[in-house]
Design a protein around this motif. Structure first.
Motif, PDB file in Angstrom:
ATOM      1  N   THR A 122      -7.466  -3.401  -6.343  1.00  0.00           N
ATOM      2  CA  THR A 122      -6.697  -3.062  -5.153  1.00  0.00           C
ATOM      3  C   THR A 122      -5.632  -2.011  -5.424  1.00  0.00           C
ATOM      4  O   THR A 122      -5.469  -1.057  -4.649  1.00  0.00           O
ATOM      5  N   TYR A 167      -6.180   5.884  -2.742  1.00  0.00           N
ATOM      6  CA  TYR A 167      -7.009   6.527  -1.714  1.00  0.00           C
ATOM      7  C   TYR A 167      -6.479   6.232  -0.313  1.00  0.00           C
ATOM      8  O   TYR A 167      -6.627   7.052   0.601  1.00  0.00           O
ATOM      9  N   ARG A 168      -5.898   5.065  -0.135  1.00  0.00           N
ATOM     10  CA  ARG A 168      -5.409   4.661   1.182  1.00  0.00           C
ATOM     11  C   ARG A 168      -4.163   5.435   1.600  1.00  0.00           C
ATOM     12  O   ARG A 168      -3.672   5.255   2.710  1.00  0.00           O
ATOM     13  N   ASN A 169      -3.666   6.282   0.716  1.00  0.00           N
ATOM     14  CA  ASN A 169      -2.515   7.128   1.015  1.00  0.00           C
ATOM     15  C   ASN A 169      -2.881   8.606   1.153  1.00  0.00           C
ATOM     16  O   ASN A 169      -1.974   9.445   1.226  1.00  0.00           O
ATOM     17  N   ASN A 205     -10.971   3.228   2.111  1.00  0.00           N
ATOM     18  CA  ASN A 205      -9.831   3.050   3.005  1.00  0.00           C
ATOM     19  C   ASN A 205      -9.917   1.768   3.837  1.00  0.00           C
ATOM     20  O   ASN A 205      -8.956   1.409   4.516  1.00  0.00           O
ATOM     21  N   ARG A 206     -11.048   1.071   3.764  1.00  0.00           N
ATOM     22  CA  ARG A 206     -11.207  -0.182   4.513  1.00  0.00           C
ATOM     23  C   ARG A 206     -10.591  -1.320   3.697  1.00  0.00           C
ATOM     24  O   ARG A 206     -11.087  -1.649   2.617  1.00  0.00           O
ATOM     25  N   PRO A 207      -9.497  -1.916   4.157  1.00  0.00           N
ATOM     26  CA  PRO A 207      -8.776  -2.911   3.351  1.00  0.00           C
ATOM     27  C   PRO A 207      -9.669  -4.040   2.859  1.00  0.00           C
ATOM     28  O   PRO A 207     -10.386  -4.681   3.634  1.00  0.00           O
ATOM     29  N   ASN A 245      -5.543   1.635  -3.621  1.00  0.00           N
ATOM     30  CA  ASN A 245      -4.419   1.986  -2.743  1.00  0.00           C
ATOM     31  C   ASN A 245      -4.044   3.462  -2.849  1.00  0.00           C
ATOM     32  O   ASN A 245      -3.438   4.015  -1.926  1.00  0.00           O
ATOM     33  N   TRP A 264     -14.223   8.147   0.273  1.00  0.00           N
ATOM     34  CA  TRP A 264     -12.801   7.980   0.579  1.00  0.00           C
ATOM     35  C   TRP A 264     -12.617   7.049   1.770  1.00  0.00           C
ATOM     36  O   TRP A 264     -11.707   6.207   1.781  1.00  0.00           O
ATOM     37  N   ASN A 265     -13.437   7.213   2.795  1.00  0.00           N
ATOM     38  CA  ASN A 265     -13.314   6.388   3.999  1.00  0.00           C
ATOM     39  C   ASN A 265     -13.741   4.946   3.741  1.00  0.00           C
ATOM     40  O   ASN A 265     -13.153   4.006   4.282  1.00  0.00           O
ATOM     41  N   VAL A 321       0.833  -1.208   0.000  1.00  0.00           N
ATOM     42  CA  VAL A 321       0.000   0.000   0.000  1.00  0.00           C
ATOM     43  C   VAL A 321       0.865   1.253   0.000  1.00  0.00           C
ATOM     44  O   VAL A 321       0.530   2.256  -0.655  1.00  0.00           O
TER      45      VAL A 321
END
Length: 314
Positions: free
Chosen positions: A220, A226-228, A144-146, A224, A140-141, A61
């Protein structure tokens, strides 16, 4: 150069123009721009960005920060044997383009963003801010949930993309009414999206085929990015208050949800004062939704060609 392999589409000769797609897209989102820009005298390159299509999909990630993404653009320009380039981005590609101009102005002849305006770093981490503002329901949230959105979208990739593209387009009922993209965390996002009986005229079954194929490795890598978001906020602290000084162009649709995000309408109003080299007032396309260059290719092409020719002196 950046330890990554990128698949590209390329056409034309002349000053280099790099076209950066957004989510959930691929190089194909620019297929109505590549020919016209090449015919106008430019070398046009549209990559599948990191985590998309036929480009590399790192597992980590942490390999999807804005610094990695800007590094990919810098490495691509160098790998193509060029010293400088025009950088154009839509959706997530726009922050990559804007940050390339912000971090490496020596490399950027001009920068254009579609849908997402230039980055002006806020005072709080964005995921945290949206979590509190919308009680965790902002998309976005959810992203963010894997593994959660990854699984939802991959269950039926073609249907997921069809729904998403229609929902965010200017053709969808209620588009442009300032509604925020909120997700029921239990039902998922697609459950509330209509499934159109027919695709909009600008988005053909062949376009959907190409897009579906580009996500054959799943979502995925793309998610990823968004997860940053909070990590990017931390990494860009040295540029807090900095502005993009390269010649710039901003285009958006009046039925696009993104320019209606909290605080964004006010930012767009202030752009001419904030951006020293914004070459014209932000171009607002009436009736256009989120997929700017696909929904309104003729107007986008004309604006881009005028901007690029002004910069290149052609």
């Amino acid at each position: 150069m950046n330890g990554i392999r990128l698949h590209i589409a390329e056409q034309g000769d002349g000053p280099l123009v790099v076209l950066l797609h957004g989510f959930p897209e691929s190089w194909h989102s620019w297929h109505r721009q590549i020919g016209p820009l090449a015919d106008a005298g430019f070398r046009v390159v549209a990559p599948d960005q990191r985590g998309y299509g036929r480009s590399d999909h790192p597992d980590d990630v942490d390999a999807y920060t804005i610094l990695h993404l800007v590094g990919d653009v810098v490495g691509l320009v160098r790998a193509l044997g060029e010293e400088k380039a025009y950088v154009v981005g839509h959706d997530w590609g726009a922050p990559v383009a804007w940050h390339t101009a912000l971090l490496r102005p020596d490399l950027v002849l001009g920068v254009a963003g579609l849908s997402v305006p230039p980055p002006f770093r806020g005072t709080r981490p964005p995921l945290q801010a949206m979590q509190e503002r919308f009680d965790g329901r902002f998309y976005w949230n959810y992203f963010n949930r894997p593994g959660v959105a990854d699984a939802e979208f991959a269950r039926d990739t073609r249907t997921a993309l069809r729904k998403f593209f229609y929902w965010a387009s200017g053709d969808a009922p209620g588009a442009g009414e300032g509604k925020q993209p909120l997700v029921d965390p239990e039902r998922g996002w697609l459950a509330t999206m209509p499934d159109p009986e027919a695709l909009p005229a600008w988005f053909t079954e062949e376009d959907l085929d190409a897009l579906t194929e580009s996500f054959s490795q799943g979502f995925t890598g793309a998610l990823n990015w968004y997860r940053n978001l909070d990590r990017n906020w931390e990494l860009t602290a040295p540029w807090h208050g900095a502005v993009v000084t390269s010649p710039a162009l901003y285009i958006y649709g009046d039925r696009d949800a993104v320019p209606a995000f909290p605080g964004t309408p006010e930012l767009i109003e202030r752009l001419p004062a904030l951006m020293p080299n914004l070459r014209r007032e932000p171009l607002k396309l009436a009736g256009c939704g989120h997929w700017t260059q696909q929904e309104r290719p003729d107007e986008v092409n004309a604006a881009l060609i005028d901007f690029l020719r002004a910069g290149s002196g052609s």
